[in-house]
Design a protein around this motif. Sequence first.
Motif, PDB file in Angstrom:
ATOM      1  N   VAL A 100       0.821  -1.266   0.051  1.00 59.04           N
ATOM      2  CA  VAL A 100      -0.022  -0.043  -0.117  1.00 59.04           C
ATOM      3  C   VAL A 100       0.957   1.075  -0.076  1.00 59.04           C
ATOM      4  CG1 VAL A 100      -1.925  -1.131   1.126  1.00 59.04           C
ATOM      5  CG2 VAL A 100      -0.121  -0.002   2.548  1.00 59.04           C
ATOM      6  N   ALA A 101       0.380   2.391  -0.480  1.00 60.54           N
ATOM      7  CA  ALA A 101       1.119   3.502  -0.527  1.00 60.54           C
ATOM      8  C   ALA A 101       0.353   4.632   0.620  1.00 60.54           C
ATOM      9  CB  ALA A 101       1.182   4.190  -1.716  1.00 60.54           C
ATOM     10  N   LEU A 102       1.136   5.149   1.565  1.00 64.12           N
ATOM     11  CA  LEU A 102       0.603   5.966   2.245  1.00 64.12           C
ATOM     12  C   LEU A 102       1.223   7.515   1.929  1.00 64.12           C
ATOM     13  CD1 LEU A 102       1.185   4.477   6.101  1.00 64.12           C
ATOM     14  CD2 LEU A 102      -0.909   4.243   4.443  1.00 64.12           C
ATOM     15  N   THR A 103       0.289   8.216   1.245  1.00 62.01           N
ATOM     16  CA  THR A 103       0.602   9.553   0.753  1.00 62.01           C
ATOM     17  C   THR A 103       0.275  10.891   1.787  1.00 62.01           C
ATOM     18  OG1 THR A 103      -1.319   9.901  -0.558  1.00 62.01           O
ATOM     19  CG2 THR A 103       0.305   8.357  -1.423  1.00 62.01           C
ATOM     20  N   PHE A 104       1.233  11.796   1.886  1.00 62.21           N
ATOM     21  CA  PHE A 104       1.018  12.866   2.518  1.00 62.21           C
ATOM     22  C   PHE A 104       0.820  14.098   1.915  1.00 62.21           C
ATOM     23  CE2 PHE A 104       2.438   9.446   5.501  1.00 62.21           C
ATOM     24  CZ  PHE A 104       1.739   9.791   6.843  1.00 62.21           C
ATOM     25  N   VAL A 127       7.118   6.367   2.593  1.00 55.06           N
ATOM     26  CA  VAL A 127       5.793   6.968   2.287  1.00 55.06           C
ATOM     27  C   VAL A 127       6.002   8.033   1.098  1.00 55.06           C
ATOM     28  CG1 VAL A 127       5.033   6.843   4.646  1.00 55.06           C
ATOM     29  CG2 VAL A 127       6.128   8.948   3.720  1.00 55.06           C
ATOM     30  N   THR A 128       4.925   8.576   0.361  1.00 50.75           N
ATOM     31  CA  THR A 128       5.207   9.498  -0.368  1.00 50.75           C
ATOM     32  C   THR A 128       4.554  11.082  -0.018  1.00 50.75           C
ATOM     33  OG1 THR A 128       4.645   7.789  -2.251  1.00 50.75           O
ATOM     34  CG2 THR A 128       4.255  10.088  -3.107  1.00 50.75           C
ATOM     35  N   VAL A 129       5.273  12.153  -0.233  1.00 46.77           N
ATOM     36  CA  VAL A 129       4.968  13.312   0.299  1.00 46.77           C
ATOM     37  C   VAL A 129       4.812  14.238  -0.950  1.00 46.77           C
ATOM     38  CG1 VAL A 129       5.556  15.172   1.735  1.00 46.77           C
ATOM     39  CG2 VAL A 129       6.123  13.004   2.485  1.00 46.77           C
ATOM     40  N   LEU A 130       3.594  14.772  -1.136  1.00 46.99           N
ATOM     41  CA  LEU A 130       3.311  15.665  -2.057  1.00 46.99           C
ATOM     42  C   LEU A 130       3.281  17.147  -1.561  1.00 46.99           C
ATOM     43  CD1 LEU A 130       2.938  13.894  -4.630  1.00 46.99           C
ATOM     44  CD2 LEU A 130       1.550  12.875  -2.487  1.00 46.99           C
ATOM     45  N   GLY A 149      15.323  10.022   3.708  1.00 46.16           N
ATOM     46  CA  GLY A 149      14.360   8.904   4.756  1.00 46.16           C
ATOM     47  C   GLY A 149      13.891   7.823   3.449  1.00 46.16           C
ATOM     48  N   GLY A 150      14.387   7.818   2.339  1.00 45.58           N
ATOM     49  CA  GLY A 150      13.925   7.026   1.526  1.00 45.58           C
ATOM     50  C   GLY A 150      12.383   7.120   0.837  1.00 45.58           C
ATOM     51  N   HIS A 151      11.809   8.136   0.882  1.00 46.98           N
ATOM     52  CA  HIS A 151      10.293   8.585   0.534  1.00 46.98           C
ATOM     53  C   HIS A 151      10.405   9.050  -0.520  1.00 46.98           C
ATOM     54  CE1 HIS A 151       9.834   7.639   4.982  1.00 46.98           C
ATOM     55  NE2 HIS A 151      10.535   8.618   5.042  1.00 46.98           N
ATOM     56  N   ASP A 152       9.317   9.063  -1.500  1.00 47.96           N
ATOM     57  CA  ASP A 152       8.895   9.556  -2.510  1.00 47.96           C
ATOM     58  C   ASP A 152       8.666  11.289  -2.338  1.00 47.96           C
ATOM     59  OD1 ASP A 152       9.369   7.783  -4.390  1.00 47.96           O
ATOM     60  OD2 ASP A 152       7.024   7.556  -4.944  1.00 47.96           O
ATOM     61  N   GLU A 267       0.968  -0.863  12.769  1.00 52.50           N
ATOM     62  CA  GLU A 267       0.783  -2.224  13.446  1.00 52.50           C
ATOM     63  C   GLU A 267      -0.257  -2.934  12.710  1.00 52.50           C
ATOM     64  OE1 GLU A 267       0.069  -1.708  17.649  1.00 52.50           O
ATOM     65  OE2 GLU A 267       1.855  -0.462  17.949  1.00 52.50           O
ATOM     66  N   GLU A 268      -1.315  -2.376  12.501  1.00 56.62           N
ATOM     67  CA  GLU A 268      -2.361  -3.351  11.782  1.00 56.62           C
ATOM     68  C   GLU A 268      -1.972  -3.526  10.256  1.00 56.62           C
ATOM     69  OE1 GLU A 268      -5.954  -5.323  11.029  1.00 56.62           O
ATOM     70  OE2 GLU A 268      -4.981  -4.695  12.885  1.00 56.62           O
ATOM     71  N   LEU A 269      -1.119  -2.939   9.568  1.00 52.93           N
ATOM     72  CA  LEU A 269      -0.888  -3.257   8.218  1.00 52.93           C
ATOM     73  C   LEU A 269       0.294  -4.352   8.332  1.00 52.93           C
ATOM     74  CD1 LEU A 269      -0.169   0.050   6.656  1.00 52.93           C
ATOM     75  CD2 LEU A 269      -1.912  -1.205   6.239  1.00 52.93           C
ATOM     76  N   HIS A 270       1.147  -4.306   9.522  1.00 51.36           N
ATOM     77  CA  HIS A 270       2.015  -5.154   9.659  1.00 51.36           C
ATOM     78  C   HIS A 270       1.237  -6.692   9.986  1.00 51.36           C
ATOM     79  CE1 HIS A 270       5.557  -7.424  11.009  1.00 51.36           C
ATOM     80  NE2 HIS A 270       5.182  -7.803  12.347  1.00 51.36           N
ATOM     81  N   ARG A 271       0.327  -6.610  10.948  1.00 42.80           N
ATOM     82  CA  ARG A 271      -0.577  -7.835  11.338  1.00 42.80           C
ATOM     83  C   ARG A 271      -1.432  -8.340  10.010  1.00 42.80           C
ATOM     84  NH1 ARG A 271      -5.472  -9.728  12.397  1.00 42.80           N
ATOM     85  NH2 ARG A 271      -6.480  -7.746  11.519  1.00 42.80           N
ATOM     86  N   ARG A 272      -1.620  -7.479   9.115  1.00 47.58           N
ATOM     87  CA  ARG A 272      -2.139  -8.080   7.931  1.00 47.58           C
ATOM     88  C   ARG A 272      -1.304  -8.496   6.767  1.00 47.58           C
ATOM     89  NH1 ARG A 272      -7.493  -4.441   6.356  1.00 47.58           N
ATOM     90  NH2 ARG A 272      -8.284  -3.981   8.287  1.00 47.58           N
ATOM     91  N   GLY A 273       0.079  -8.360   7.065  1.00 46.00           N
ATOM     92  CA  GLY A 273       1.026  -8.543   6.156  1.00 46.00           C
ATOM     93  C   GLY A 273       1.197  -7.659   4.889  1.00 46.00           C
ATOM     94  N   LEU A 274       0.413  -6.420   5.137  1.00 49.58           N
ATOM     95  CA  LEU A 274       0.599  -5.330   4.052  1.00 49.58           C
ATOM     96  C   LEU A 274       1.891  -4.326   4.554  1.00 49.58           C
ATOM     97  CD1 LEU A 274      -3.187  -4.099   4.143  1.00 49.58           C
ATOM     98  CD2 LEU A 274      -1.769  -5.394   2.381  1.00 49.58           C
ATOM     99  N   HIS A 275       2.750  -4.090   3.378  1.00 53.13           N
ATOM    100  CA  HIS A 275       3.961  -3.402   3.322  1.00 53.13           C
ATOM    101  C   HIS A 275       3.548  -1.904   2.763  1.00 53.13           C
ATOM    102  CE1 HIS A 275       5.851  -7.093   4.311  1.00 53.13           C
ATOM    103  NE2 HIS A 275       5.278  -7.634   3.123  1.00 53.13           N
ATOM    104  N   ALA A 276       3.904  -0.947   3.640  1.00 53.94           N
ATOM    105  CA  ALA A 276       3.620   0.426   3.335  1.00 53.94           C
ATOM    106  C   ALA A 276       5.044   0.827   2.511  1.00 53.94           C
ATOM    107  CB  ALA A 276       3.732   1.468   4.429  1.00 53.94           C
ATOM    108  N   VAL A 277       4.834   1.165   1.237  1.00 57.23           N
ATOM    109  CA  VAL A 277       5.948   1.468   0.345  1.00 57.23           C
ATOM    110  C   VAL A 277       5.851   2.796  -0.358  1.00 57.23           C
ATOM    111  CG1 VAL A 277       6.725  -0.966  -0.263  1.00 57.23           C
ATOM    112  CG2 VAL A 277       4.690   0.085  -1.438  1.00 57.23           C
TER     113      VAL A 277
END
Length: 284
Positions: A100-104, A127-130, A149-152, A267-277
Motif C-alpha cells: 500500500v502507499a501512504l501519501t501525505f 511514504v510519498t509526500v506531495l 528517509g527513502g521516501h517519494d 501495526e495493523e498493516l503489519h498484522r495483515r502482512g501489508l507493506h507500506a511502500v
Amino acid sequence: MVRVTTPAHPPHLASEEERVARQAPDRRTALRSGVALAAGTLTAGTLATGCSTAGAVAHPATPPRTTPPAASASPLTPTPHRFPTHPAEITHGPRTHPQVALTFHGQGDPAIAKTLLGEAEQAGARVTVLTVGTWLDEHPDMARRILDGGHDLGNHTLRHLDINAMPEAEADAEIRGCAERLKRLTGSIGTWFRPSRTPRASPLVERLARNAGYPHTLSYDVDSLDFTSPGAPAITRKIIGEIRNGSVVSLHFGYADTVAALPAVLEELHRRGLHAVTTTELLS
C-alpha cells in the motif's frame, strides 16, 4: 490524546514535530510525549487542510518568494515515472500484491512532519509526500529530509488553491511554480503530481501536468479524513476499514491526530502482512 483545532476552512497539508528522539522504555509513551509537544507548537496559521473544494481559503495572490539553498550532494530525487499499463490518473496500485502507499499532503508545522516521517521509518515504512511550493519556500530543508528517509517527493501545486477552478495560465503557473522549487532544491521536479483541493484532476489540469513533465496525476482510493481532526481512533478505523492490496491512502502533515493514529495503522498493516511502500514501489 491531544486534539488540534483547525481553522473553519483549512488550507490543506502540513507537517510534523521533531521525531521522538528520546528512546523511552515504552514506545507509545514516547510517541504520546512527542504528540503533546507537537500540538503545543501548533497555531491556527500553520495548520493544513484537506484537498476539498469546500471551504477553500483564499491565499495571497503573490506569496513571498525566497531563494532556497542549492541542492546538497546527496542523491537527487528520481524523475517522474511513466507506467504505461496504468491510466493517466492513478487511484490505486495492483490488487495482487500486499503493498500500500501512504501519501501525505506536505504543508504545515515541520516538527509534526518530522515526527510522522520518523515514526514511519522506525516501523520500516516508506511514504510519498506531495509538497506545496510555498511550504518549501518556508522550510527548504524538508525536501532533503524526506528524500534522505527513502521516501517519494512530489508536487502538490504552488499555493494549494482550487486548481480545477483556475484559468489555464494560472493553473499552469501553480504546477510549474512548485516544480521549479523542487528542481532547485533536489535537481528534479519530483516523482508525482497531485492536484490541490480536489481528489481528481480535471482534463485541463491533467494535460498541464503532463506538459510540465508529470506523466500521471496521483489520486487515492482511501481518504483518511484526518484534516477534519476527528480523533486518532476515527482516522485509524477509516483507514483500516477501507485499505487493501494496492491502496493509496490520503493523509496530511500538520495534525496531531494523524501522529497519534499512525502507530496503530502501521501495526495493523503489519498484522495483515501489508507493506507500506512509496508510490513508485507500489506501481513498479
